[in-house]
Design an enzyme around this catalytic site. Structure first.
Site, short mmCIF file in Angstrom:
data_model
loop_
_atom_site.label_atom_id
_atom_site.label_comp_id
_atom_site.label_asym_id
_atom_site.label_seq_id
_atom_site.Cartn_x
_atom_site.Cartn_y
_atom_site.Cartn_z
N HIS A 232 0.71 -1.18 0.06
CA HIS A 232 -0.01 0.09 0.00
C HIS A 232 0.76 1.30 0.35
O HIS A 232 0.42 2.28 -0.52
CB HIS A 232 -0.88 -0.05 1.44
CG HIS A 232 -1.98 -1.29 1.12
ND1 HIS A 232 -3.30 -0.64 0.93
CD2 HIS A 232 -1.91 -2.54 1.13
CE1 HIS A 232 -4.09 -2.21 0.63
NE2 HIS A 232 -3.04 -2.95 0.90
N ASP B 62 -6.60 5.26 2.71
CA ASP B 62 -6.59 3.79 2.12
C ASP B 62 -7.78 3.06 2.55
O ASP B 62 -8.87 3.90 2.99
CB ASP B 62 -5.33 3.41 2.79
CG ASP B 62 -4.67 2.30 1.60
OD1 ASP B 62 -5.43 1.37 1.17
OD2 ASP B 62 -3.59 1.95 1.99
N ASP C 183 -7.19 -11.00 -1.90
CA ASP C 183 -7.41 -10.88 -3.15
C ASP C 183 -6.61 -11.51 -4.23
O ASP C 183 -7.06 -11.67 -5.33
CB ASP C 183 -7.25 -9.49 -3.56
CG ASP C 183 -5.94 -8.95 -3.20
OD1 ASP C 183 -5.24 -9.36 -2.24
OD2 ASP C 183 -5.39 -7.90 -4.00
N GLN D 266 12.78 -6.52 -6.06
CA GLN D 266 11.60 -6.92 -7.15
C GLN D 266 11.63 -6.32 -8.55
O GLN D 266 11.97 -6.85 -9.41
CB GLN D 266 10.56 -7.16 -6.58
CG GLN D 266 9.23 -7.63 -7.30
CD GLN D 266 8.39 -8.15 -6.83
OE1 GLN D 266 8.27 -8.90 -5.69
NE2 GLN D 266 7.12 -7.65 -7.50
N1 UDP Z 1 8.62 -6.60 -2.87
C1 UDP Z 1 10.21 -6.54 -3.18
N2 UDP Z 1 11.05 -7.43 -2.76
C2 UDP Z 1 10.58 -8.54 -2.21
C3 UDP Z 1 9.03 -8.81 -1.97
C4 UDP Z 1 8.23 -7.79 -2.31
O1 UDP Z 1 10.64 -5.51 -3.35
O2 UDP Z 1 11.17 -9.66 -1.94
C5 UDP Z 1 8.02 -5.59 -3.18
C6 UDP Z 1 7.28 -5.76 -4.56
O3 UDP Z 1 7.93 -5.37 -5.42
C7 UDP Z 1 5.94 -5.04 -4.51
C8 UDP Z 1 5.52 -5.05 -2.94
O4 UDP Z 1 6.89 -5.44 -2.24
O5 UDP Z 1 6.07 -3.59 -4.75
C9 UDP Z 1 4.67 -6.29 -2.58
O6 UDP Z 1 3.23 -6.02 -3.18
P1 UDP Z 1 2.05 -6.84 -3.62
O7 UDP Z 1 1.20 -6.20 -3.72
O8 UDP Z 1 2.72 -7.62 -4.68
O9 UDP Z 1 2.29 -7.99 -2.58
P2 UDP Z 1 1.92 -8.20 -1.07
O10 UDP Z 1 3.20 -7.82 -0.42
O11 UDP Z 1 0.87 -7.19 -0.68
O12 UDP Z 1 1.14 -9.41 -0.62
#
Ligand code: UDP
Length: 451
Positions: free
Chosen positions: A19, A119, A369, A330
């Site tokens: 977020h 949010d 989701d 990532q």
């Molecule tokens: N992310 C990252 N490195 C990691 C894991 C996650 O940079 O090892 C970042 C990824 O690029 C994204 C966010 O964390 O921007 C994860 O958001 P997402 O909505 O995909 O998944 P959530 O973590 O909310 O399940």
């Protein structure tokens, strides 16, 4: 000064990586369009994003700390995001955030913003804004499909049919996954915070999506949500070639052939069971494809990553794979020319980042989701889902087969070209959505002043 003429916007994201990133990217974009942004979060979170704005000194983004009151001893100290937080502590974090509302009220009083952007889980934010006659707009950081399902369940309009009957089976699992804590709606009824947030948004709701990805779901939303739906995505983590360039991971990736390597990650808050971890390890091994795999272990179950993998796994894969503990850059990895596929839990940011760089998705949704977002990925044709059996179990052969299909087999040609096509669409769209949003905001704030 720049600040005194600019429209002042106070932004309050939910306390999760997925977020904070889109809020921060929106803040950066608006700040280049003569808005002065106050980005409000806990001091710990602000420290973690500080270097993402400090490089661009000219940005008019001010970080404003919101202190969480001391909470129950259950919440590990300094745990201000859901990252790595055991799922049972989520309600504790939600309560801690909620009890910071008086402090948020003081901030609104002091800063006197022209607009609040909030949010999906904090209906008290728009309530406080309205006490000061300030418009407040919700920014939904997930996709429109997810919200169209949620709103279909929540608003319960008996005369409206779910427009995609093929997706009906998903409703059950989604219903169970929602943060569903009911709150009093003031009229003796109970509402979920998510629903309250949507109802309280001034005139419009923003979504981190775009029409070419989720057109049909965007069109469905206004039937149940009586607000203007404004898609402003994709807002994704902006990468910079220099960032992390010297890290061991990027160096390793640099030694691999073009389009040879898959990135494997399940986001910041999904944790695999031991069984899932084993199947995925064997699946990667069987696929024959290079990989970078981010293995995350719960704080409580922490051991050496090596111990969490099948015996001899690391020796067998040798230079073909890299296992990374907890976190990898990532966006940089997805942007790299050696990367050819993304084995993903289908977190919304992950999907958008993958599409931005034209990387096709091997979808392995876990919870919340994600199953719905996984369907969107398949529906649009930018990825293939790894199906689970009737007990929701993953299978190694199946994993290997889907990986090979998406990244190299003839049968995956269309998936690969569709992913490239979407990245081209994203590139062409440029800043159009943000220009549109600026117009919307100017109108909204002016109306606010004449009321
Ligand atoms: N992310 C990252 N490195 C990691 C894991 C996650 O940079 O090892 C970042 C990824 O690029 C994204 C966010 O964390 O921007 C994860 O958001 P997402 O909505 O995909 O998944 P959530 O973590 O909310 O399940």
């Amino acid at each position: 000064s720049k600040q005194s003429n600019a429209t002042k916007v106070l932004m309050l994201p939910w306390l999760a990586q997925g977020h904070i990133t889109p809020f921060l990217e929106l803040a950066k974009k608006l700040s280049t369009k003569d808005f002065h942004i106050y980005l409000c979060s806990t001091p710990i979170i602000l420290t973690s994003i500080h270097n993402r704005i400090s490089k661009t000194q000219s940005l008019s983004v001010e970080l404003v700390p919101l202190h969480l009151p001391p909470t129950s001893p259950e919440l590990p100290p300094h745990h201000h995001t859901t990252n790595g937080l055991p799922p049972h502590l989520l309600p504790t974090l939600m309560n801690a955030f909620d009890s910071a509302s008086p402090e948020f009220s003081k901030l609104v009083q002091t800063l006197r913003p022209d607009l609040v952007i909030y949010d999906f889980l904090q209906p008290w934010a728009p309530t406080i804004a309205s006490e000061f006659n300030i418009p407040a707009v919700e920014f939904v950081t997930t996709g429109a499909a997810v919200v169209s399902f949620f709103s279909f369940l929540a608003f319960k309009k008996p005369d409206v049919e779910l427009p995609f009957p093929e997706l009906q089976p998903l409703l059950g699992s989604f219903r169970n996954a929602q943060p569903n804590r009911p709150v009093d709606d003031g009229g003796g009824g109970k509402q979920t915070p998510m629903l309250e947030c949507m109802k309280k948004s001034s005139k419009m709701i923003l979504f981190n999506t775009f029409r070419e990805l989720e057109g049909k779901y965007l069109d469905y939303l206004p039937i149940s949500i009586e607000k203007k739906i404004v898609p402003i995505g994709p807002l994704v983590h902006e990468t910079d070639h220099e960032e992390n360039k010297d890290s061991a991971i990027m160096q390793w990736l640099g030694t691999k052939d073009e389009l040879s390597t898959v990135f494997v990650s399940f986001g910041s808050e999904s944790f695999l069971s031991k069984e899932e971890r084993e199947e995925i390890a064997h699946g990667l091994e069987l696929s024959g494809v290079n990989f970078i795999w981010v293995v995350r272990l719960l704080v409580g179950e922490r051991t050496e990553v090596e111990e969490a993998l099948p015996v001899g796994f690391l020796e067998r894969i040798g230079q073909r794979g890299l296992v990374v503990d907890s976190w990898a850059p990532q966006a940089q990895i997805l942007a790299h020319s050696s990367t050819c596929g993304f084995v993903s839990h289908c977190g919304w940011n992950s999907i958008l980042e993958s599409l931005k760089f034209g990387v096709p998705i091997i979808a392995m949704p876990m919870k919340h989701d994600q199953p719905i977002s996984g369907k969107v990925v398949e529906d649009v044709g930018v990825g293939v889902e790894v199906k689970r059996d009737e007990n929701r179990k993953l299978n190694r052969e199946n994993i290997a087969q889907v990986i090979r299909k998406v990244v190299k087999d003839e049968s995956g040609v269309r998936v690969r070209s569709k992913a490239r096509e979407l990245s081209e669409i994203i590139r062409m769209k440029g800043e159009k959505a943000i220009h549109g949003l600026v117009q919307e905001f100017v109108q909204l704030c002016n109306q606010g002043k004449t009321i």
